[in-house]
Design a protein around this motif. Sequence first.
Motif, PDB file in Angstrom:
ATOM      1  N   GLU A  52       1.073  -1.278   0.258  1.00  0.00           N
ATOM      2  CA  GLU A  52       0.085  -0.219   0.064  1.00  0.00           C
ATOM      3  C   GLU A  52       0.847   1.158   0.181  1.00  0.00           C
ATOM      4  O   GLU A  52       0.791   2.080  -0.458  1.00  0.00           O
ATOM      5  N   ILE A  53       1.984   0.983   0.304  1.00  0.00           N
ATOM      6  CA  ILE A  53       2.780   2.258   0.533  1.00  0.00           C
ATOM      7  C   ILE A  53       4.127   2.409  -0.776  1.00  0.00           C
ATOM      8  O   ILE A  53       3.795   3.475  -1.377  1.00  0.00           O
ATOM      9  N   PHE A  54       4.244   1.240  -1.543  1.00  0.00           N
ATOM     10  CA  PHE A  54       5.065   1.713  -2.221  1.00  0.00           C
ATOM     11  C   PHE A  54       4.330   1.564  -3.398  1.00  0.00           C
ATOM     12  O   PHE A  54       5.150   1.831  -4.644  1.00  0.00           O
ATOM     13  N   LYS A  55       3.037   1.111  -3.922  1.00  0.00           N
ATOM     14  CA  LYS A  55       1.965   1.573  -4.763  1.00  0.00           C
ATOM     15  C   LYS A  55       2.792   0.168  -5.664  1.00  0.00           C
ATOM     16  O   LYS A  55       2.755   0.567  -6.928  1.00  0.00           O
ATOM     17  N   ASP A  56       3.444  -1.073  -5.182  1.00  0.00           N
ATOM     18  CA  ASP A  56       4.357  -1.382  -6.260  1.00  0.00           C
ATOM     19  C   ASP A  56       5.003  -3.172  -5.780  1.00  0.00           C
ATOM     20  O   ASP A  56       5.472  -3.128  -4.652  1.00  0.00           O
ATOM     21  N   ASP A  57       4.091  -4.111  -5.875  1.00  0.00           N
ATOM     22  CA  ASP A  57       4.805  -5.433  -5.306  1.00  0.00           C
ATOM     23  C   ASP A  57       5.567  -5.535  -5.426  1.00  0.00           C
ATOM     24  O   ASP A  57       6.093  -6.183  -4.092  1.00  0.00           O
ATOM     25  N   LYS A  58       5.909  -5.683  -6.794  1.00  0.00           N
ATOM     26  CA  LYS A  58       8.099  -6.619  -6.605  1.00  0.00           C
ATOM     27  C   LYS A  58       8.585  -5.272  -5.379  1.00  0.00           C
ATOM     28  O   LYS A  58      10.148  -6.014  -4.842  1.00  0.00           O
ATOM     29  N   LEU A  59       8.419  -3.686  -5.247  1.00  0.00           N
ATOM     30  CA  LEU A  59       9.348  -3.000  -4.401  1.00  0.00           C
ATOM     31  C   LEU A  59       9.240  -3.545  -3.643  1.00  0.00           C
ATOM     32  O   LEU A  59      10.147  -3.694  -1.962  1.00  0.00           O
ATOM     33  N   ALA A  60       7.634  -3.456  -2.691  1.00  0.00           N
ATOM     34  CA  ALA A  60       6.967  -3.696  -1.480  1.00  0.00           C
ATOM     35  C   ALA A  60       8.354  -5.748  -1.210  1.00  0.00           C
ATOM     36  O   ALA A  60       8.610  -5.432  -0.292  1.00  0.00           O
TER      37      ALA A  60
END
Length: 374
Positions: A52-60
């Motif tokens: 939810e914070i990074f808006k990017d599953d891979k980055l999270a």
Amino acid sequence: MAASQVQSLLRFLSQDAKVPLATAMSKVNELRKADLTTAQTISNGELKTLQEIFKDDKLAKQVLNAARRTSKKRSAPTESTGNSRPKKSRPSLQGGAATPFAIESALALPVSTASEEELSNIVLLTNRAPLVLAFAVCVLKYTMPEQPLSSRLSLAQAVVSANSRSKAVSLGLEGGKSAEQEGWGEGQPTVSVLNRDIKVLKRWDYNPREGRSAEGFQDVDHDILGEVRTDDSETAPPLWGIDVEALKHAESHGSEATAKTNTALPIYTPQSARSYLFKSFLRTPSEAKKESTPPKTKSPTQVEVERGVCLGYLLRSIDLLCQSWAPTLSADDLDRRAWAWYVRVRPSVHSGIEGWGEKGAVKLSEILALRRQS
């Protein structure tokens, strides 16, 4: 959240989790609100929260895995053996274990002590883009004296990029509206550099003097760390130049609405700008022939050293020009005048030297001739 905690979190994100520094900086407040301020707390958190914070599953997932690795290393018992040697930490331009002061110092540009007479006899070989970069870096020291070198390099590179795209459009090499014309980066503050508006990202909680010893580098504080204002005037925090074209291209990784509102803003890195400066200036072939070592027999190290010396000559010439006008011009007027100076001395598109492509000659005597005579 204390400044030291912010720095620690940014170091974890940029070094251990390999998150781009601009992205890491933009997520600090959201991580703080979620009480995820250390590698340990992040490792104990939920992946959904990071997504939810990074808006990017891979980055999270990348951040969570890095937090778990880091936490595991710190909690593992350590044993010292007679054969083990402590590893020396190295300053890192990406943040890492280095302090802001070490990062800024590592970006230092060459300083020349050549006399005006010596400079007047020097002719350099280059093309237009790095010359714009050199002018912008020098002029920013006078128009935005509070900005550290990392910010000046980033802002200067933003000018070069914007100018290069405008040139490409005028030549018919590129078409359509620029990212800024299409509204990318809308809402971000702007500053004027060489009479061009640049979108910027404010670097809150970054203190370029953090990590400086009391007796270290006092003579170069202004050139590298920026000027400390002692009056009551409001000064801008350190800035990054935003790469709005890269922000536009990020649309390919998500919807247009997501890309335009995402706070993970790409920036122009000072390291790339510095590298570009160092490799872009040489003496003209006619001057090189006068040297004791013929150009063709020079080692890569000798060529690298020569490029640094040539860059020092150019920066000193532009600095002398700015010094002569700074006492009589406002920051805005100096910024506008600087672009006209560049136009006067830039290499002509028809002045390329045979065998050197589009590179042309820049006479330092022409730069010095633009100084205000007292």
